[in-house]
Design a protein around this motif. Structure first.
Motif, PDB file in Angstrom:
ATOM      1  N   TYR A  39       0.802  -1.234   0.000  1.00  0.00           N
ATOM      2  CA  TYR A  39       0.000   0.000   0.000  1.00  0.00           C
ATOM      3  C   TYR A  39       0.832   1.280   0.000  1.00  0.00           C
ATOM      4  N   TYR A  40       2.130   1.154   0.299  1.00  0.00           N
ATOM      5  CA  TYR A  40       2.979   2.354   0.422  1.00  0.00           C
ATOM      6  C   TYR A  40       3.906   2.519  -0.782  1.00  0.00           C
ATOM      7  N   CYS A  41       3.919   1.537  -1.693  1.00  0.00           N
ATOM      8  CA  CYS A  41       5.003   1.440  -2.670  1.00  0.00           C
ATOM      9  C   CYS A  41       4.727   2.250  -3.935  1.00  0.00           C
ATOM     10  N   ASP A  42       5.702   3.066  -4.357  1.00  0.00           N
ATOM     11  CA  ASP A  42       5.547   3.749  -5.653  1.00  0.00           C
ATOM     12  C   ASP A  42       6.695   3.394  -6.603  1.00  0.00           C
ATOM     13  N   PHE A  43       7.327   2.243  -6.359  1.00  0.00           N
ATOM     14  CA  PHE A  43       8.364   1.791  -7.294  1.00  0.00           C
ATOM     15  C   PHE A  43       7.714   1.405  -8.632  1.00  0.00           C
ATOM     16  N   ASN A  44       8.555   1.334  -9.678  1.00  0.00           N
ATOM     17  CA  ASN A  44       8.013   0.986 -10.990  1.00  0.00           C
ATOM     18  C   ASN A  44       7.799  -0.528 -11.055  1.00  0.00           C
ATOM     19  N   GLY A  88      13.882  -4.564  -7.710  1.00  0.00           N
ATOM     20  CA  GLY A  88      12.512  -4.609  -8.200  1.00  0.00           C
ATOM     21  C   GLY A  88      11.625  -3.571  -7.571  1.00  0.00           C
ATOM     22  N   GLY A  89      10.392  -3.984  -7.595  1.00  0.00           N
ATOM     23  CA  GLY A  89       9.807  -5.262  -7.932  1.00  0.00           C
ATOM     24  C   GLY A  89      10.312  -6.429  -7.089  1.00  0.00           C
ATOM     25  N   THR A  90      10.011  -7.592  -7.605  1.00  0.00           N
ATOM     26  CA  THR A  90      10.369  -8.817  -6.902  1.00  0.00           C
ATOM     27  C   THR A  90      11.171  -9.725  -7.843  1.00  0.00           C
ATOM     28  N   LEU A 120      20.577  -9.959  -5.118  1.00  0.00           N
ATOM     29  CA  LEU A 120      19.202 -10.152  -5.593  1.00  0.00           C
ATOM     30  C   LEU A 120      18.231  -9.773  -4.476  1.00  0.00           C
ATOM     31  N   GLU A 121      17.245  -8.929  -4.818  1.00  0.00           N
ATOM     32  CA  GLU A 121      16.205  -8.593  -3.837  1.00  0.00           C
ATOM     33  C   GLU A 121      15.135  -9.674  -3.867  1.00  0.00           C
ATOM     34  N   ALA A 122      14.654 -10.039  -2.696  1.00  0.00           N
ATOM     35  CA  ALA A 122      13.652 -11.099  -2.653  1.00  0.00           C
ATOM     36  C   ALA A 122      12.635 -10.808  -1.560  1.00  0.00           C
ATOM     37  N   LEU A 145      16.542  -9.206   1.681  1.00  0.00           N
ATOM     38  CA  LEU A 145      15.158  -9.610   1.963  1.00  0.00           C
ATOM     39  C   LEU A 145      14.331  -8.422   2.453  1.00  0.00           C
ATOM     40  N   GLY A 146      13.189  -8.202   1.833  1.00  0.00           N
ATOM     41  CA  GLY A 146      12.280  -7.129   2.271  1.00  0.00           C
ATOM     42  C   GLY A 146      11.473  -7.620   3.456  1.00  0.00           C
ATOM     43  N   ALA A 147      12.055  -7.487   4.661  1.00  0.00           N
ATOM     44  CA  ALA A 147      11.374  -7.996   5.861  1.00  0.00           C
ATOM     45  C   ALA A 147      10.332  -6.983   6.341  1.00  0.00           C
ATOM     46  N   LEU A 184      18.628  -7.369   5.524  1.00  0.00           N
ATOM     47  CA  LEU A 184      17.197  -7.235   5.809  1.00  0.00           C
ATOM     48  C   LEU A 184      16.820  -5.755   5.669  1.00  0.00           C
ATOM     49  N   ASP A 185      15.745  -5.480   4.896  1.00  0.00           N
ATOM     50  CA  ASP A 185      15.162  -4.129   4.843  1.00  0.00           C
ATOM     51  C   ASP A 185      14.101  -4.056   5.932  1.00  0.00           C
ATOM     52  N   LEU A 186      14.136  -2.983   6.713  1.00  0.00           N
ATOM     53  CA  LEU A 186      13.083  -2.760   7.716  1.00  0.00           C
ATOM     54  C   LEU A 186      12.559  -1.336   7.542  1.00  0.00           C
ATOM     55  N   MET A 187      11.285  -1.152   7.881  1.00  0.00           N
ATOM     56  CA  MET A 187      10.708   0.192   7.783  1.00  0.00           C
ATOM     57  C   MET A 187      10.274   0.678   9.162  1.00  0.00           C
ATOM     58  N   PHE A 188      10.452   1.979   9.390  1.00  0.00           N
ATOM     59  CA  PHE A 188       9.998   2.559  10.657  1.00  0.00           C
ATOM     60  C   PHE A 188       9.231   3.852  10.372  1.00  0.00           C
ATOM     61  N   VAL A 220       5.334   8.713   2.620  1.00  0.00           N
ATOM     62  CA  VAL A 220       3.984   8.532   2.072  1.00  0.00           C
ATOM     63  C   VAL A 220       3.986   9.155   0.676  1.00  0.00           C
ATOM     64  N   GLU A 221       4.078   8.291  -0.326  1.00  0.00           N
ATOM     65  CA  GLU A 221       4.267   8.738  -1.708  1.00  0.00           C
ATOM     66  C   GLU A 221       2.920   9.015  -2.381  1.00  0.00           C
ATOM     67  N   GLU A 222       2.879  10.113  -3.144  1.00  0.00           N
ATOM     68  CA  GLU A 222       1.673  10.450  -3.891  1.00  0.00           C
ATOM     69  C   GLU A 222       1.314   9.301  -4.831  1.00  0.00           C
TER      70      GLU A 222
END
Ligand code: SAM
Ligand code: SF4
Length: 416
Positions: A39-44, A88-90, A120-122, A145-147, A184-188, A220-222
């Motif tokens: 819901y937060y992602c604005d990647f291509n 990515g993407g995935t 490699l992102e997974a 890893l997108g944890a 590990l990617d983490l978001m805060f 919070v991306e438009e």
């Protein structure tokens, strides 16, 4: 551009002469597919386009070949590639065989280092033991890893499709497959996230002993569902002070656990800094291949068409998929090199700057940095210039001083 070549090239980055690094590239391969959109992602990236995977891989193979041809060095051989990054993407939605063909194409078109970092992102939940083992056999040596979080409620709020347990399983499977470099990617700063939840996520992550951690504060991306929900008042973004506290708490905890904060959002155990991302922060050349990918090469920044079908169509007729391009003035290159380096813990290496641009850094920036220097935002030990502790909180003030205004840029171009 004036070329100034001192007798010996600086070797402070990766133990290699700067002149050799400037002649090499890093390769970024974009994989624009996801099972669902967070819901937060604005990647291509796109959900529902999985049937396009094979035609997309074929287009990417063609683009890699074309890029190898036009990026040839003056001696006519293949351009050296130091790192390859599947992002990515995935990317873990591609089959082993597709990844193998892409890596083979990179090696045919570029002189890929024998010890190249291949990342490699997974997404947790998309990985199996045999898949990971096969990736290792192909030479993929770094897994990201997108944890995002170890809190099941927050994972759902983000629109993630994996559970905390999937993260644990993915890390175990990656280690069992022989991955020696794991991120590990983490978001805060997430809506509803408390300090206690953030602490718990960090502790759970540390239990897994990753080699590298990327911690991103939510933007919070438009155009994302999060943006709409914030506008409608259904979602309350995190408070700025709490975000700053979360960042500082994480930094102290990770440093204590032996991770160095080598870039604003990145922490690594010694020897596990991401060489691919360092390419960006050192402003070294890179080629982004795939839909919407960005490149910086030969004094230009350029990007590909974003839409995968459009990208596939262009490559089917062997046309380069470039959409936008910007020539970078010498002054812009100097400013960007300084800004990117100041984001890293080591800072800007002044002798390398002089070697690269044939100009002393202080001659370029002394006057414009006077105010922020006097305000104590910078520290310099002779060779390295970095942000002071206060400067790290006010980095943007420093970066803005470095950016050329239009008049200045014109006068530099005329002189250059
Ligand atoms: C290119 S994304 C892809 C990784 C992978 N597809 C995944 O999500 O697991 C890299 C990272 O950027 C971060 N990210 C994505 N959107 C963000 C946003 N709006 N604000 C902050 N971080 C974001 C996430 O931590 C994500 O893992
Ligand atoms: S899985 Fe990653 S790239 Fe895909 S939508 Fe989610 S954050 Fe974006």
């Amino acid at each position: 551009m004036t070329t100034f070549m001192p007798s010996a090239s600086c070797t402070v980055f990766f133990g290699e002469p700067l002149s050799a690094l400037l002649e090499s590239v890093s390769l970024y391969l974009h994989v624009p597919f996801c099972h669902t959109r967070c819901y937060y992602c604005d990647f291509n990236t796109y959900a529902g386009l999985l049937p396009l995977r094979e035609p997309y891989v074929q287009a990417l193979l063609t683009e890699i070949t074309l890029a190898g041809e036009w990026a040839r060095p003056a001696n006519g051989g293949r351009r050296r590639a130091r790192t390859i990054y599947f992002g990515g993407g995935t990317p873990s939605l591609l089959s082993v065989e597709q990844i193998q063909r892409l890596l083979d194409a990179c090696s045919a078109a570029f002189a890929v280092d024998a010890e190249a970092e291949i990342s490699l992102e997974a997404n947790p939940g998309t990985l199996s033991g045999p898949y990971l083992q096969a990736l290792r056999t192909l030479g993929v040596n770094r897994l990201s890893l997108g944890a995002q979080s170890f809190d099941p409620h927050l994972l759902r709020l983000l629109g993630r499709t994996h559970s905390p347990d999937d993260i644990v399983q993915a890390v175990r499977a990656a280690r069992a497959a022989g991955f020696l470099s794991l991120n590990l990617d983490l978001m805060f700063g997430l809506p509803e996230q408390t300090m206690a939840q953030w602490r718990e996520t960090l502790l759970r992550a540390l239990e897994l002993e990753p080699d590298h951690l990327s911690l991103y504060s939510l933007i919070v991306e438009e155009g994302t569902p999060f943006f709409t929900w914030v506008q409608e008042g259904r979602l309350v973004p995190a408070d700025d002070d709490l975000c700053a506290e979360m960042y500082e708490y994480a930094d102290a905890l990770l440093q204590e656990a032996g991770y160095a904060n080598y870039e604003i959002s990145n922490w690594a155990r010694p020897g596990h800094e991401c060489r691919h991302n360092l390419t960006y922060w050192l402003n070294l050349p890179y080629l982004g291949l795939g839909a919407g990918a960005y490149s910086c090469f030969g004094g230009r920044r350029f990007s590909n068409v974003r839409e995968p079908r459009h990208y596939i169509r262009l490559l089917a007729s062997r046309q380069r998929p470039e959409a936008e391009s910007e020539a970078l003035s010498l002054e812009m290159q100097m400013a960007e090199t300084a800004i990117l380096a100041l984001r890293t813990a080591r800072g800007l290496h002044l002798p390398s700057f002089r070697e690269r641009f044939g100009l002393d850094f202080w001659q370029f920036a002394g006057q414009r940095l006077q105010r922020v220097s006097e305000a104590g935002l910078l520290e310099c030990d002779g060779c390295w210039l970095r942000l002071s502790k206060r400067g790290r909180l006010l980095g943007n003030e420093v970066f803005l001083c470095l950016l050329p205004d239009e008049d200045e840029q014109k006068s530099w171009e005329e002189e250059g």
